[in-house]
Scaffold this motif. Structure first.
Motif, PDB file in Angstrom:
ATOM      1  N   ASN A 238      -5.520  -1.651  12.054  1.00  0.00           N
ATOM      2  CA  ASN A 238      -4.500  -1.727  11.012  1.00  0.00           C
ATOM      3  C   ASN A 238      -3.138  -1.405  11.608  1.00  0.00           C
ATOM      4  N   TYR A 239      -2.200  -2.306  11.423  1.00  0.00           N
ATOM      5  CA  TYR A 239      -0.851  -2.053  11.914  1.00  0.00           C
ATOM      6  C   TYR A 239      -0.267  -0.813  11.243  1.00  0.00           C
ATOM      7  N   GLY A 240       0.422  -0.014  12.037  1.00  0.00           N
ATOM      8  CA  GLY A 240       1.049   1.184  11.504  1.00  0.00           C
ATOM      9  C   GLY A 240       0.085   2.331  11.274  1.00  0.00           C
ATOM     10  N   SER A 241      -1.096   2.259  11.890  1.00  0.00           N
ATOM     11  CA  SER A 241      -2.097   3.317  11.693  1.00  0.00           C
ATOM     12  C   SER A 241      -2.106   4.282  12.869  1.00  0.00           C
ATOM     13  N   ILE A 242      -2.721   5.439  12.648  1.00  0.00           N
ATOM     14  CA  ILE A 242      -3.004   6.376  13.730  1.00  0.00           C
ATOM     15  C   ILE A 242      -4.515   6.329  13.929  1.00  0.00           C
ATOM     16  N   THR A 243      -4.938   5.929  15.104  1.00  0.00           N
ATOM     17  CA  THR A 243      -6.354   5.646  15.340  1.00  0.00           C
ATOM     18  C   THR A 243      -7.162   6.920  15.575  1.00  0.00           C
ATOM     19  N   LYS A 244      -8.482   6.742  15.674  1.00  0.00           N
ATOM     20  CA  LYS A 244      -9.369   7.873  15.912  1.00  0.00           C
ATOM     21  C   LYS A 244      -9.113   8.525  17.266  1.00  0.00           C
ATOM     22  N   SER A 245      -8.547   7.763  18.192  1.00  0.00           N
ATOM     23  CA  SER A 245      -8.206   8.319  19.502  1.00  0.00           C
ATOM     24  C   SER A 245      -6.963   9.201  19.417  1.00  0.00           C
ATOM     25  N   GLY A 246      -6.252   9.117  18.303  1.00  0.00           N
ATOM     26  CA  GLY A 246      -4.982   9.818  18.162  1.00  0.00           C
ATOM     27  C   GLY A 246      -3.798   8.949  18.521  1.00  0.00           C
ATOM     28  N   PHE A 247      -4.072   7.813  19.166  1.00  0.00           N
ATOM     29  CA  PHE A 247      -2.986   6.944  19.606  1.00  0.00           C
ATOM     30  C   PHE A 247      -2.528   6.059  18.444  1.00  0.00           C
ATOM     31  N   PRO A 248      -1.222   5.886  18.260  1.00  0.00           N
ATOM     32  CA  PRO A 248      -0.728   5.087  17.133  1.00  0.00           C
ATOM     33  C   PRO A 248      -0.685   3.594  17.443  1.00  0.00           C
ATOM     34  N   VAL A 249      -0.840   2.789  16.405  1.00  0.00           N
ATOM     35  CA  VAL A 249      -0.708   1.341  16.514  1.00  0.00           C
ATOM     36  C   VAL A 249       0.605   0.941  15.857  1.00  0.00           C
ATOM     37  N   GLY A 250       1.368   0.112  16.527  1.00  0.00           N
ATOM     38  CA  GLY A 250       2.646  -0.316  15.984  1.00  0.00           C
ATOM     39  C   GLY A 250       2.497  -1.349  14.885  1.00  0.00           C
ATOM     40  N   VAL A 251       3.615  -1.875  14.452  1.00  0.00           N
ATOM     41  CA  VAL A 251       3.642  -2.904  13.414  1.00  0.00           C
ATOM     42  C   VAL A 251       4.081  -4.220  14.035  1.00  0.00           C
ATOM     43  N   ASN A 252       3.328  -5.276  13.756  1.00  0.00           N
ATOM     44  CA  ASN A 252       3.679  -6.583  14.280  1.00  0.00           C
ATOM     45  C   ASN A 252       4.899  -7.115  13.537  1.00  0.00           C
ATOM     46  N   PRO A 253       6.018  -7.322  14.219  1.00  0.00           N
ATOM     47  CA  PRO A 253       7.223  -7.788  13.540  1.00  0.00           C
ATOM     48  C   PRO A 253       7.186  -9.271  13.181  1.00  0.00           C
ATOM     49  N   PHE A 254       6.219 -10.013  13.723  1.00  0.00           N
ATOM     50  CA  PHE A 254       6.103 -11.428  13.413  1.00  0.00           C
ATOM     51  C   PHE A 254       5.267 -11.593  12.149  1.00  0.00           C
ATOM     52  N   PHE A 255       5.780 -12.286  11.170  1.00  0.00           N
ATOM     53  CA  PHE A 255       5.014 -12.467   9.946  1.00  0.00           C
ATOM     54  C   PHE A 255       5.355 -13.803   9.298  1.00  0.00           C
ATOM     55  N   ASN A 256       4.407 -14.289   8.504  1.00  0.00           N
ATOM     56  CA  ASN A 256       4.581 -15.515   7.739  1.00  0.00           C
ATOM     57  C   ASN A 256       4.984 -15.114   6.330  1.00  0.00           C
ATOM     58  N   ASN A 257       6.224 -15.367   5.952  1.00  0.00           N
ATOM     59  CA  ASN A 257       6.689 -14.863   4.664  1.00  0.00           C
ATOM     60  C   ASN A 257       6.056 -15.558   3.467  1.00  0.00           C
ATOM     61  N   LYS A 258       5.221 -16.553   3.715  1.00  0.00           N
ATOM     62  CA  LYS A 258       4.508 -17.188   2.611  1.00  0.00           C
ATOM     63  C   LYS A 258       3.252 -16.417   2.230  1.00  0.00           C
ATOM     64  N   VAL A 259       2.713 -15.688   3.197  1.00  0.00           N
ATOM     65  CA  VAL A 259       1.453 -14.994   2.919  1.00  0.00           C
ATOM     66  C   VAL A 259       1.522 -13.503   3.219  1.00  0.00           C
ATOM     67  N   GLU A 260       2.582 -13.050   3.855  1.00  0.00           N
ATOM     68  CA  GLU A 260       2.676 -11.649   4.246  1.00  0.00           C
ATOM     69  C   GLU A 260       3.971 -11.035   3.729  1.00  0.00           C
ATOM     70  N   ASN A 261       3.927  -9.744   3.547  1.00  0.00           N
ATOM     71  CA  ASN A 261       5.095  -9.008   3.073  1.00  0.00           C
ATOM     72  C   ASN A 261       5.842  -8.435   4.273  1.00  0.00           C
ATOM     73  N   SER A 262       7.152  -8.584   4.281  1.00  0.00           N
ATOM     74  CA  SER A 262       7.922  -8.028   5.403  1.00  0.00           C
ATOM     75  C   SER A 262       8.014  -6.509   5.318  1.00  0.00           C
ATOM     76  N   LEU A 263       7.786  -5.931   4.138  1.00  0.00           N
ATOM     77  CA  LEU A 263       7.818  -4.483   3.955  1.00  0.00           C
ATOM     78  C   LEU A 263       6.379  -3.979   3.858  1.00  0.00           C
ATOM     79  N   VAL A 264       5.967  -3.156   4.816  1.00  0.00           N
ATOM     80  CA  VAL A 264       4.576  -2.684   4.847  1.00  0.00           C
ATOM     81  C   VAL A 264       4.547  -1.156   4.859  1.00  0.00           C
ATOM     82  N   GLU A 265       3.557  -0.604   4.171  1.00  0.00           N
ATOM     83  CA  GLU A 265       3.378   0.843   4.173  1.00  0.00           C
ATOM     84  C   GLU A 265       2.536   1.234   5.380  1.00  0.00           C
TER      85      GLU A 265
END
Length: 297
Positions: free
Chosen positions: A144-171
């Protein structure tokens, strides 16, 4: 548009001049820029800017300096910034206007790029052995983008998105500390980074403290800033990577309300390190092949 202040915690690197120029060229300007430098240092601004600059020198350490700057903010919004980012002239206007539409209990960051590529090593373009890396991090080949994994290491957010199916603002679960906009009433003024030296994972710790105070964290994917990527030799990259492993683990192990799995962290370190070495060698081979082809022609 609501008034805002920018707080920059810095050790006075040359990149701060470019950042101040970016702010000065923006279509909207802050009421003031607070530059918090290490205690005992002296720094003066020779350039004349279109906004007020306040320099403070009260403490040392990135987190402590930033909090010292927060204490002088009186405008409704506060934007924390690292000294090595830069952005387009419409960025501040878009950042503030988007944030003004969110609930008061919110904090928000943009997407980050370095040399035209997403800053996080775990999003597009994906690293070598990405599925294995993702599985080690979180038992999931699609993290999951923007998550903190079980390893403790964080995952970033993919800045590339399709505005027809994805929201540019993500929690998200965490925000990268290089640029975050806050409601001033939500600023944390009483926490300390407890380890000496570089503030590894301070953004993870800060994010979890914000969440524990009832804030929701968001990333606006189509708002972007660039960061400086210092060119280093392979030897220096390897040394920096290895030297950072223990202090990074020590820091992410202290992230509130998150458990860190040492085995996952260790496996990730090994596989990711191997993937970067192989990627580097493949790039060198490709460059050599192109050179030989040109000579043969």
């Amino acid at each position: 548009m609501s008034k805002f202040t920018i707080v920059i915690a810095t050790v006075i690197r040359p990149t701060i001049n470019r950042l101040l120029n970016c702010i000065n060229d923006s279509t909207v300007l802050p009421e003031q820029v607070i530059i918090s430098i290490p205690k005992g240092l002296v720094y003066s601004i020779e350039t004349i800017y279109k906004f007020k600059i306040r320099i403070i020198s009260e403490t040392s350490g990135q987190v402590s300096q930033r909090i010292a700057g927060f204490r002088y903010v009186s405008e409704p919004y506060c934007i924390q910034m690292d000294d090595d980012i830069y952005f387009e002239k419409e960025f501040l206007a878009s950042l503030v206007s988007t944030f003004s539409l969110l609930p008061v209990e919110s904090a928000m960051a943009p997407s980050f790029y370095s040399k035209g590529k997403p800053l996080s090593v775990l999003v597009s373009p994906k690293p070598l052995f990405s599925r294995l890396i993702y599985f080690i991090l979180d038992s999931n080949i699609n993290p999951n983008y923007g998550s903190i994994t079980k390893s403790g290491f964080p995952v970033g957010v993919n800045p590339f998105f399709n505005n027809k199916v994805e929201n540019s603002l993500v929690e998200v679960q965490w925000l990268q500390g290089a640029c975050i906009i806050h409601n001033t009433s939500n600023l944390l003024l009483d926490w300390k980074y407890k380890f000496p030296g570089k503030a590894f994972a301070e953004d993870l710790i800060h994010s979890q403290l914000l969440k524990s105070n009832g804030l929701n964290l968001f990333v606006k994917r189509d708002l972007t800033v660039e960061t400086n990527d210092i060119e280093l030799s392979l030897k220096q990259r390897v040394l920096d990577f290895l030297k950072s492993r223990y202090p990074l683990y020590r820091a992410i192990s202290s992230v509130p309300y998150k458990k860190t799995n040492l085995i996952r962290y260790t496996l990730f370190t090994f596989v990711f390190f191997l993937s970067k070495i192989i990627s580097y060698l493949l790039l060198k081979i490709k460059i050599l092949d192109n050179f030989l082809m040109l000579n043969n022609d």
